[in-house]
Structures are given as structure tokens and as C-alpha cells.
Design a protein around this motif. Structure first.
Motif, PDB file in Angstrom:
ATOM      1  N   PRO A 165       0.833  -1.199   0.000  1.00  0.00           N
ATOM      2  CA  PRO A 165       0.000   0.000   0.000  1.00  0.00           C
ATOM      3  C   PRO A 165       0.874   1.258   0.000  1.00  0.00           C
ATOM      4  N   ASP A 166       0.331   2.353  -0.542  1.00  0.00           N
ATOM      5  CA  ASP A 166       1.070   3.615  -0.528  1.00  0.00           C
ATOM      6  C   ASP A 166       1.305   4.087   0.907  1.00  0.00           C
ATOM      7  N   ASP A 167       0.303   3.881   1.754  1.00  0.00           N
ATOM      8  CA  ASP A 167       0.419   4.243   3.162  1.00  0.00           C
ATOM      9  C   ASP A 167       0.182   2.997   4.004  1.00  0.00           C
ATOM     10  N   PRO A 168       1.081   2.688   4.940  1.00  0.00           N
ATOM     11  CA  PRO A 168       0.867   1.509   5.779  1.00  0.00           C
ATOM     12  C   PRO A 168      -0.368   1.685   6.658  1.00  0.00           C
ATOM     13  N   ALA A 169      -1.030   0.589   6.941  1.00  0.00           N
ATOM     14  CA  ALA A 169      -2.213   0.623   7.800  1.00  0.00           C
ATOM     15  C   ALA A 169      -1.798   0.965   9.225  1.00  0.00           C
ATOM     16  N   MET A 170      -2.540   1.890   9.817  1.00  0.00           N
ATOM     17  CA  MET A 170      -2.305   2.243  11.220  1.00  0.00           C
ATOM     18  C   MET A 170      -3.538   2.970  11.739  1.00  0.00           C
ATOM     19  N   PRO A 171      -3.763   2.908  13.043  1.00  0.00           N
ATOM     20  CA  PRO A 171      -4.917   3.610  13.613  1.00  0.00           C
ATOM     21  C   PRO A 171      -4.847   5.115  13.306  1.00  0.00           C
ATOM     22  N   ASP A 172      -6.012   5.742  13.219  1.00  0.00           N
ATOM     23  CA  ASP A 172      -6.089   7.165  12.873  1.00  0.00           C
ATOM     24  C   ASP A 172      -5.269   8.046  13.815  1.00  0.00           C
ATOM     25  N   HIS A 173      -5.315   7.758  15.106  1.00  0.00           N
ATOM     26  CA  HIS A 173      -4.576   8.610  16.055  1.00  0.00           C
ATOM     27  C   HIS A 173      -3.065   8.452  15.870  1.00  0.00           C
ATOM     28  N   VAL A 174      -2.610   7.266  15.476  1.00  0.00           N
ATOM     29  CA  VAL A 174      -1.186   7.079  15.207  1.00  0.00           C
ATOM     30  C   VAL A 174      -0.811   7.809  13.920  1.00  0.00           C
ATOM     31  N   ARG A 175      -1.679   7.704  12.909  1.00  0.00           N
ATOM     32  CA  ARG A 175      -1.446   8.410  11.641  1.00  0.00           C
ATOM     33  C   ARG A 175      -1.352   9.911  11.904  1.00  0.00           C
ATOM     34  N   ASP A 176      -2.257  10.441  12.725  1.00  0.00           N
ATOM     35  CA  ASP A 176      -2.237  11.868  13.050  1.00  0.00           C
ATOM     36  C   ASP A 176      -0.932  12.236  13.755  1.00  0.00           C
ATOM     37  N   TYR A 177      -0.485  11.379  14.661  1.00  0.00           N
ATOM     38  CA  TYR A 177       0.773  11.632  15.372  1.00  0.00           C
ATOM     39  C   TYR A 177       1.953  11.626  14.406  1.00  0.00           C
ATOM     40  N   VAL A 178       1.968  10.648  13.490  1.00  0.00           N
ATOM     41  CA  VAL A 178       3.059  10.552  12.514  1.00  0.00           C
ATOM     42  C   VAL A 178       3.055  11.775  11.592  1.00  0.00           C
ATOM     43  N   ASP A 179       1.870  12.155  11.152  1.00  0.00           N
ATOM     44  CA  ASP A 179       1.766  13.271  10.205  1.00  0.00           C
ATOM     45  C   ASP A 179       1.999  14.638  10.844  1.00  0.00           C
ATOM     46  N   HIS A 180       1.575  14.799  12.111  1.00  0.00           N
ATOM     47  CA  HIS A 180       1.581  16.136  12.703  1.00  0.00           C
ATOM     48  C   HIS A 180       2.376  16.254  14.002  1.00  0.00           C
ATOM     49  N   GLY A 181       2.893  15.160  14.504  1.00  0.00           N
ATOM     50  CA  GLY A 181       3.642  15.210  15.757  1.00  0.00           C
ATOM     51  C   GLY A 181       2.735  15.246  16.965  1.00  0.00           C
ATOM     52  N   PHE A 182       3.333  15.272  18.128  1.00  0.00           N
ATOM     53  CA  PHE A 182       2.595  15.258  19.382  1.00  0.00           C
ATOM     54  C   PHE A 182       1.853  16.568  19.587  1.00  0.00           C
ATOM     55  N   ARG A 183       0.577  16.476  19.963  1.00  0.00           N
ATOM     56  CA  ARG A 183      -0.208  17.687  20.200  1.00  0.00           C
ATOM     57  C   ARG A 183      -0.783  17.698  21.609  1.00  0.00           C
ATOM     58  N   GLY A 184      -0.038  17.149  22.537  1.00  0.00           N
ATOM     59  CA  GLY A 184      -0.497  17.135  23.930  1.00  0.00           C
ATOM     60  C   GLY A 184      -0.574  18.547  24.479  1.00  0.00           C
ATOM     61  N   SER A 185      -1.297  18.726  25.587  1.00  0.00           N
ATOM     62  CA  SER A 185      -1.497  20.056  26.151  1.00  0.00           C
ATOM     63  C   SER A 185      -0.191  20.702  26.600  1.00  0.00           C
ATOM     64  N   SER A 186       0.791  19.897  27.013  1.00  0.00           N
ATOM     65  CA  SER A 186       2.040  20.508  27.481  1.00  0.00           C
ATOM     66  C   SER A 186       2.965  20.859  26.319  1.00  0.00           C
TER      67      SER A 186
END
Length: 144
Positions: free
Chosen positions: A121-142
Motif C-alpha cells: 500500500p502507498d500508506d501503511p495501515a495504522m490507527p487514525d490517532h497514530v497516523r495523526d501523530y506521525v503526520d503532525h507530531g505530538f499535540r499534547g497540552s504541554s
């Protein structure tokens, strides 16, 4: 030590990687141990090859080869080597067939008849929240 919501998922992914790596090592060991033997008609010649196609043994089980013309013996030898190689390739393919995507034959991959990237596949399968983390980095409150 500070933890993130992703620590357990990262640990799980690392464990999955380790398991897949161990399986790959075992698969390679099994393929390396694969051999195949073919025997020509009238048992004129018997050839054993490795999974890599290397001829590891040539035997003449009977004296039938003595009555053959050199060209006939050479043809029998080459044909038997091809048969043993095809059998070894088939057996090695059976070792990994369960790990390949549906419709992909090991022989096609090894013989260059199939581009391996065509079945990935062009993009490996992964949960949406992991994909978001990979694409955009950590977005925790701190870290926002």
C-alpha cells in the motif's frame, strides 16, 4: 518519568516489530535449509539443489549414463537441474506463501516477474490517532 498516551502503543508496535523480525529470521532459516532433488528418466542422473538454485549434488544412480551420447547426457543433466530448481523454488515459496499478499507468488517475486512495490500500500495501515501523530507530531497540552 513523564508518559504520553502513546507510550503503550509505541511499546506494542515495538513488540510487534520484534515478533515480525524473529519470524523473518526463522523463515530465512527454513528457506536456507530447503533442498530439492530431481531424477531423470531411467535414473540416468539425480540432481539436488538448494533453495537458491545452487547444485549441491549430482549422482548417477545407475550405469544408464554410460550408454548415452554426450549430448543426450548433457541434455538430461540440464533438464534435471531445471526440474530440481523449479521444485526447490516451489518449496521455498511454500515456506513464505502464507506471509505474502493474496495473489502474489514467491516464484514471481524471485524471478523478477512482479514489482514488490506494486503489492504494497502507498500508506501503511495504522490507527487514525497514530497516523495523526506521525503526520503532525505530538499535540499534547504541554507541547501545544
Amino acid at each position: 518519568m513523564s508518559t504520553t498516551p502513546y507510550d503503550q502503543q509505541i511499546d506494542d508496535l515495538l513488540e510487534l516489530y520484534r515478533t515480525q523480525r524473529e519470524e523473518a529470521v526463522e523463515t530465512r532459516r527454513r528457506i536456507s535449509g530447503t533442498t530439492a532433488t530431481a531424477t531423470a528418466p531411467r535414473q540416468t542422473v539425480k540432481v539436488t539443489v538448494s533453495a537458491q538454485g545452487e547444485v549441491t549434488a549430482v549422482e548417477f544412480p545407475t550405469g544408464a549414463y554410460r550408454r548415452m551420447a554426450p549430448k543426450e547426457l548433457a541434455d538430461a543433466l540440464l533438464t534435471t537441474i531445471r526440474q530440481a530448481r523449479a521444485q526447490a523454488l516451489e518449496e521455498a515459496g511454500a515456506v513464505v506463501s502464507a506471509q505474502l499478499p493474496p495473489g502474489v507468488a514467491m516464484a514471481d517475486l524471485l524471478q523478477g516477474k512482479l514489482d514488490p512495490t506494486a503489492v504494497l500500500p502507498d500508506d501503511p495501515a495504522m490507527p487514525d490517532h497514530v497516523r495523526d501523530y506521525v503526520d503532525h507530531g505530538f499535540r499534547g497540552s504541554s507541547h501545544a
